[in-house]
Design an enzyme around this catalytic site. Structure first.
Site, mmCIF file in Angstrom:
data_model
loop_
_atom_site.group_PDB
_atom_site.id
_atom_site.type_symbol
_atom_site.label_atom_id
_atom_site.label_comp_id
_atom_site.label_asym_id
_atom_site.label_seq_id
_atom_site.Cartn_x
_atom_site.Cartn_y
_atom_site.Cartn_z
ATOM 1 C CG PHE A 141 -15.322 33.467 30.332
ATOM 2 C CD1 PHE A 141 -16.675 33.194 30.548
ATOM 3 C CD2 PHE A 141 -14.442 33.596 31.304
ATOM 4 C CE1 PHE A 141 -16.731 31.939 31.385
ATOM 5 C CE2 PHE A 141 -14.446 32.698 32.274
ATOM 6 C CZ PHE A 141 -15.760 31.929 32.061
ATOM 7 C CD GLN A 175 -8.881 38.273 37.702
ATOM 8 O OE1 GLN A 175 -8.976 37.155 37.551
ATOM 9 N NE2 GLN A 175 -8.685 39.016 36.609
ATOM 10 C CG HIS A 180 -14.061 36.217 40.113
ATOM 11 N ND1 HIS A 180 -15.582 36.684 40.276
ATOM 12 C CD2 HIS A 180 -13.949 35.531 39.050
ATOM 13 C CE1 HIS A 180 -15.987 35.770 39.187
ATOM 14 N NE2 HIS A 180 -14.866 35.350 38.565
ATOM 15 C CG LEU A 215 -15.750 31.795 41.280
ATOM 16 C CD1 LEU A 215 -15.074 33.182 41.186
ATOM 17 C CD2 LEU A 215 -15.026 31.038 40.209
ATOM 18 C CD GLU A 229 -15.472 36.716 33.342
ATOM 19 O OE1 GLU A 229 -14.643 36.798 34.491
ATOM 20 O OE2 GLU A 229 -15.127 36.874 32.489
ATOM 21 N NE ARG A 269 -12.586 36.690 35.801
ATOM 22 C CZ ARG A 269 -12.183 35.626 36.054
ATOM 23 N NH1 ARG A 269 -11.070 35.262 36.682
ATOM 24 N NH2 ARG A 269 -12.777 34.425 35.497
ATOM 25 C CG HIS A 299 -10.445 34.438 41.319
ATOM 26 N ND1 HIS A 299 -11.100 33.262 42.003
ATOM 27 C CD2 HIS A 299 -10.515 34.606 39.950
ATOM 28 C CE1 HIS A 299 -11.352 32.570 40.776
ATOM 29 N NE2 HIS A 299 -10.733 33.160 39.715
ATOM 30 N NE ARG A 305 -7.044 34.277 35.880
ATOM 31 C CZ ARG A 305 -8.063 33.572 36.112
ATOM 32 N NH1 ARG A 305 -8.250 32.859 34.841
ATOM 33 N NH2 ARG A 305 -8.832 33.456 37.006
HETATM 34 C C1 LIG Z 1 -12.707 28.640 42.525
HETATM 35 C C2 LIG Z 1 -11.860 28.921 41.348
HETATM 36 C C3 LIG Z 1 -12.497 28.995 39.896
HETATM 37 C C4 LIG Z 1 -11.688 28.797 38.776
HETATM 38 N N1 LIG Z 1 -12.220 28.868 37.618
HETATM 39 C C5 LIG Z 1 -11.486 29.147 36.486
HETATM 40 C C6 LIG Z 1 -11.808 28.993 35.351
HETATM 41 O O1 LIG Z 1 -13.086 28.614 34.926
HETATM 42 N N2 LIG Z 1 -11.038 29.135 34.184
HETATM 43 C C7 LIG Z 1 -9.625 29.555 34.371
HETATM 44 O O2 LIG Z 1 -9.109 29.843 33.278
HETATM 45 N N3 LIG Z 1 -9.134 29.738 35.674
HETATM 46 C C8 LIG Z 1 -9.919 29.387 36.681
HETATM 47 N N4 LIG Z 1 -9.408 29.539 37.875
HETATM 48 C C9 LIG Z 1 -8.018 29.502 38.184
HETATM 49 C C10 LIG Z 1 -7.396 28.368 37.799
HETATM 50 O O3 LIG Z 1 -8.319 27.151 38.258
HETATM 51 C C11 LIG Z 1 -6.135 28.134 38.573
HETATM 52 O O4 LIG Z 1 -5.405 29.450 38.210
HETATM 53 C C12 LIG Z 1 -5.332 26.873 38.031
HETATM 54 O O5 LIG Z 1 -6.169 25.614 38.048
HETATM 55 C C13 LIG Z 1 -4.090 26.534 38.909
HETATM 56 O O6 LIG Z 1 -3.388 25.340 38.567
HETATM 57 P P1 LIG Z 1 -1.788 24.931 39.011
HETATM 58 O O7 LIG Z 1 -1.766 23.571 38.315
HETATM 59 O O8 LIG Z 1 -1.093 26.098 38.809
HETATM 60 O O9 LIG Z 1 -2.155 24.869 40.778
HETATM 61 P P2 LIG Z 1 -3.052 23.887 41.612
HETATM 62 O O10 LIG Z 1 -4.195 23.081 40.763
HETATM 63 O O11 LIG Z 1 -3.537 24.868 42.615
HETATM 64 O O12 LIG Z 1 -2.258 22.913 41.979
HETATM 65 C C14 LIG Z 1 -1.156 23.200 43.132
HETATM 66 C C15 LIG Z 1 -0.422 21.899 43.379
HETATM 67 O O13 LIG Z 1 0.710 22.028 44.139
HETATM 68 C C16 LIG Z 1 0.916 21.361 45.307
HETATM 69 N N5 LIG Z 1 1.364 21.999 46.392
HETATM 70 C C17 LIG Z 1 1.524 23.223 46.797
HETATM 71 N N6 LIG Z 1 2.192 23.611 47.504
HETATM 72 C C18 LIG Z 1 3.062 22.369 47.825
HETATM 73 C C19 LIG Z 1 3.903 22.228 48.679
HETATM 74 N N7 LIG Z 1 4.822 22.899 49.821
HETATM 75 N N8 LIG Z 1 4.410 20.777 48.754
HETATM 76 C C20 LIG Z 1 3.949 19.775 47.838
HETATM 77 N N9 LIG Z 1 3.300 20.018 47.229
HETATM 78 C C21 LIG Z 1 2.522 21.351 47.152
HETATM 79 C C22 LIG Z 1 -0.808 21.138 45.563
HETATM 80 O O14 LIG Z 1 -0.868 19.955 46.533
HETATM 81 C C23 LIG Z 1 -1.300 20.974 44.183
HETATM 82 O O15 LIG Z 1 -1.173 19.653 43.876
HETATM 83 C C24 LIG Z 1 -10.369 29.441 39.056
HETATM 84 C C25 LIG Z 1 -9.869 29.495 40.461
HETATM 85 C C26 LIG Z 1 -10.611 29.455 41.377
HETATM 86 C C27 LIG Z 1 -9.978 29.674 42.810
#
Ligand SMILES: Cc1cc2nc3c(=O)[nH]c(=O)nc-3n(C[C@H](O)[C@H](O)[C@H](O)COP(=O)(O)OP(=O)(O)OC[C@H]3O[C@@H](n4cnc5c(N)ncnc54)[C@H](O)[C@@H]3O)c2cc1C
Length: 551
Positions: free
Chosen positions: A112, A225, A227, A237, A240, A271, A335, A370
């Site tokens: 990566f 960031q 992407h 997306l 990468e 990135r 991103h 990142r």
């Molecule tokens: C398309 C894409 C691909 C990616 N690929 C990678 C990768 O390959 N490797 C990597 O390291 N990172 C990757 N990332 C980044 C990574 O996926 C995210 O940063 C990470 O998954 C975020 O996880 P999280 O648990 O913080 O939030 P999330 O998984 O976004 O969960 C947020 C939660 O909060 C809840 N929520 C939000 N607001 C409220 C509210 N007001 N009330 C109640 N519930 C709420 C939602 O319902 C959800 O359950 C990628 C990001 C994207 C967009």
């Protein structure tokens, strides 16, 4: 009123990992605005980093992370994350995550950007999906209660500590107070502040804004960031992992233009470097219809189908391009938010009883940029740490039923929304906001573009509380949720612009045409934003440097 020991807002990877780290003797519940496996973690494609290989070490991983983040990350937190990464991957495997394998049957890893070793573990190009579903099975096994499709509108702060939340029940309608001895925010990113974004429509920065409104500071919000490779016209997306597998970036002349910008790392430079290079190629007229081309053809059909099946599917479906036969048109898009709610290495915020983990938090491990694969890692390492620390905090603490004052305030706010006469609709203002941010606050920024953005966002902030809600029903009122999210989005946008205007240097994802150089003498420090009546009040905090002096 229900009072839990710990309430976790968010059921993505960080929230679920936090929940599984708490003791089974505690009353723990989660709240999520969508069904847990629709959380945005499910969209993660390329993989998760850990130094598992014989030629790698957690120290090398930590160095790459610090350097890739232009030395703005706190190195004690970076060290903790990289040291704990291999154990976390093995734990995930024990929980049931099916990682892709190499020829010897070991967990496969791919290269990566910005990494000095082959370090990214993956499950084809559906890594987030694989981890989230395995984690959800564990949640069910532990019989943890989830307030599914509930929307948190405010945190309750009493006697200087967080005592629970006020939430809207999306399915049945109605506001409720949910008390807790400790609250963990795990609400994900704020990518929808921008119009061109890889993020789902649910990524509206709610948790960051909730903490900010409750008095906790947001850190380094100017570092968004972009992407390098999102699919033309859609923002979808293209991982990468595609470049990790060997894809080339080409301009309209058919040149691998990264030879000019990063001759050694080429397409696998960080990135921010690749996004700036693509931006330059397009701006200087060497783009193809507002994009550049990502060429996978030389990888061959077999490898594309085995390692990047989802990328092929997305390209076919949304751009009508089969990457086995033609290059994919791509351009940079918003991103990931490197900033977020300021926390310690254990998820503690400045507000007692409030914790944060995952993308909504700023620990800070990513600094100014990142590295791919480090975010999934952050969610599991710091989700676990926040869960553990919150469990320690609540043990022995007496349950305290919060007052209904916050509930009444939120009820009044929602009633006022319903009384609005328009003419603006929430979705219109969200579009306007996104376009201002994408146009003025994208890869290239100057004082002038940012000042203009500030003025426009302030005007939108004044209009946001007056949007027209056509649907006055209580059940599944998505218009109401959009209007509430809009309030969070404008506030997050304001903190991004305020931080970016103040930071008179270029570092990682924050590139200013009027201050093109990095300035360690004046700006090797974190930006903090506190909510104040006239908008964000800024201050700063030192960066923790341990083993890696800035180069
Ligand atoms: C398309 C894409 C691909 C990616 N690929 C990678 C990768 O390959 N490797 C990597 O390291 N990172 C990757 N990332 C980044 C990574 O996926 C995210 O940063 C990470 O998954 C975020 O996880 P999280 O648990 O913080 O939030 P999330 O998984 O976004 O969960 C947020 C939660 O909060 C809840 N929520 C939000 N607001 C409220 C509210 N007001 N009330 C109640 N519930 C709420 C939602 O319902 C959800 O359950 C990628 C990001 C994207 C967009």
């Amino acid at each position: 009123m229900k009072v839990h020991d710990i309430l976790i807002v968010g059921a993505g990877l960080a929230g679920m990992r936090a929940a599984l780290a708490t003791s089974s003797h505690l009353d723990v519940a989660l709240v999520s605005k969508v069904h847990p496996v629709r959380s945005h973690s499910v969209a993660a494609q390329g993989g998760i980093n850990a130094a598992l290989g014989d030629h790698d070490s957690w120290e090398k991983h930590a160095f790459d992370t610090a350097k890739g983040g232009l030395y703005l990350g706190d190195q004690d937190a970076i060290e903790a994350m990289c040291r704990e990464a291999p154990g976390e991957i093995l734990d995930l495997e024990r929980l049931g995550v099916i990682f892709s394998r190499d020829g010897q049957g070991r967990i496969a890893q791919r290269p990566f950007g910005g990494a000095g070793a082959v370090r990214t573990c993956y499950a084809a190009d559906r890594t987030g999906h694989a981890i989230l579903h395995a984690m959800y099975e564990q949640l069910l096994k532990r019989r943890l209660f989830v307030y599914e499709e509930w929307y948190v509108t405010a945190l309750i702060v009493e006697n200087g500590a967080c005592r629970g939340v006020v939430a809207w029940d999306i399915v049945h309608g109605g506001l409720r107070t949910i008390g807790a001895k400790a609250v963990i925010l795990a609400t994900g990113g704020s990518g929808r502040v921008f119009f061109t974004s890889t993020n789902a429509v649910i990524n509206t920065g709610d948790g960051m804004a909730l903490a900010y409104r409750a008095g906790a500071p947001l850190e380094d919000m100017e570092f968004v960031q972009f992407h390098p490779t999102t699919l033309k016209d859609t923002g979808i997306l293209i991982t990468e992992g595609a470049r990790g597998e060997g894809a080339y970036l080409l301009n309209t002349l058919g040149e691998r233009f990264m030879t000019k910008y990063a001759p050694e790392q080429m397409e696998l430079a960080t990135r921010s470097t690749v996004s700036l290079a693509i931006g330059r190629e397009i701006a200087e007229g060497r783009g193809v219809d507002g994009c550049v081309l990502l060429d996978l053809r030389h990888l061959g059909r077999g490898r594309i189908l085995e390692r990047l099946p989802q990328i092929r599917e997305l390209s076919l479906e949304f751009a009508g391009v089969d990457p086995i036969e033609s290059p994919i048109p791509v351009r940079p898009g918003a991103h990931y938010q490197m900033g977020g709610v300021k926390t310690s290495q254990w998820g503690e915020t400045e507000l007692p009883g409030l914790y944060a983990a995952g993308e909504c938090a700023c620990v800070s491990v990513h600094g100014a940029n990142r590295l791919g694969g480090n975010s999934l890692l952050e969610t599991v390492v710091f989700g676990r740490r926040a869960g553990t620390r919150a469990a320690d905090y609540v043990r022995g603490a007496a349950p305290r039923t919060p007052s209904e004052e916050t509930l009444r305030r939120e009820q009044a706010r929602i009633s006022a929304l319903w009384a609005n006469r328009g003419p603006d609709r929430a979705w219109q203002l969200r579009d306007e906001l996104g376009k201002v941010m994408s146009f003025n606050m994208g890869i290239f920024r100057t004082r002038q573009t940012m000042k203009e953005a500030f003025g426009k966002i302030r005007a939108l902030k004044a209009r946001a509380p007056h949007v027209l809600l056509q649907d006055h029903g209580k059940v599944f009122n998505t218009g109401l949720i959009q209007a509430l999210e809009l309030g969070f989005l404008v506030e997050i946008a304001e903190t991004i612009i305020a931080g970016a205007l103040a930071r008179e240097e270029s570092r990682g994802a924050h590139y200013r045409g009027d201050f093109p150089a990095r300035d360690d003498a004046n700006w090797l420090k974190h930006t903090l934003a506190y909510q104040a009546p006239d908008g964000p009040r800024l201050s700063s905090a030192p960066v923790t440097i341990t083993s890696f002096p800035p180069q």
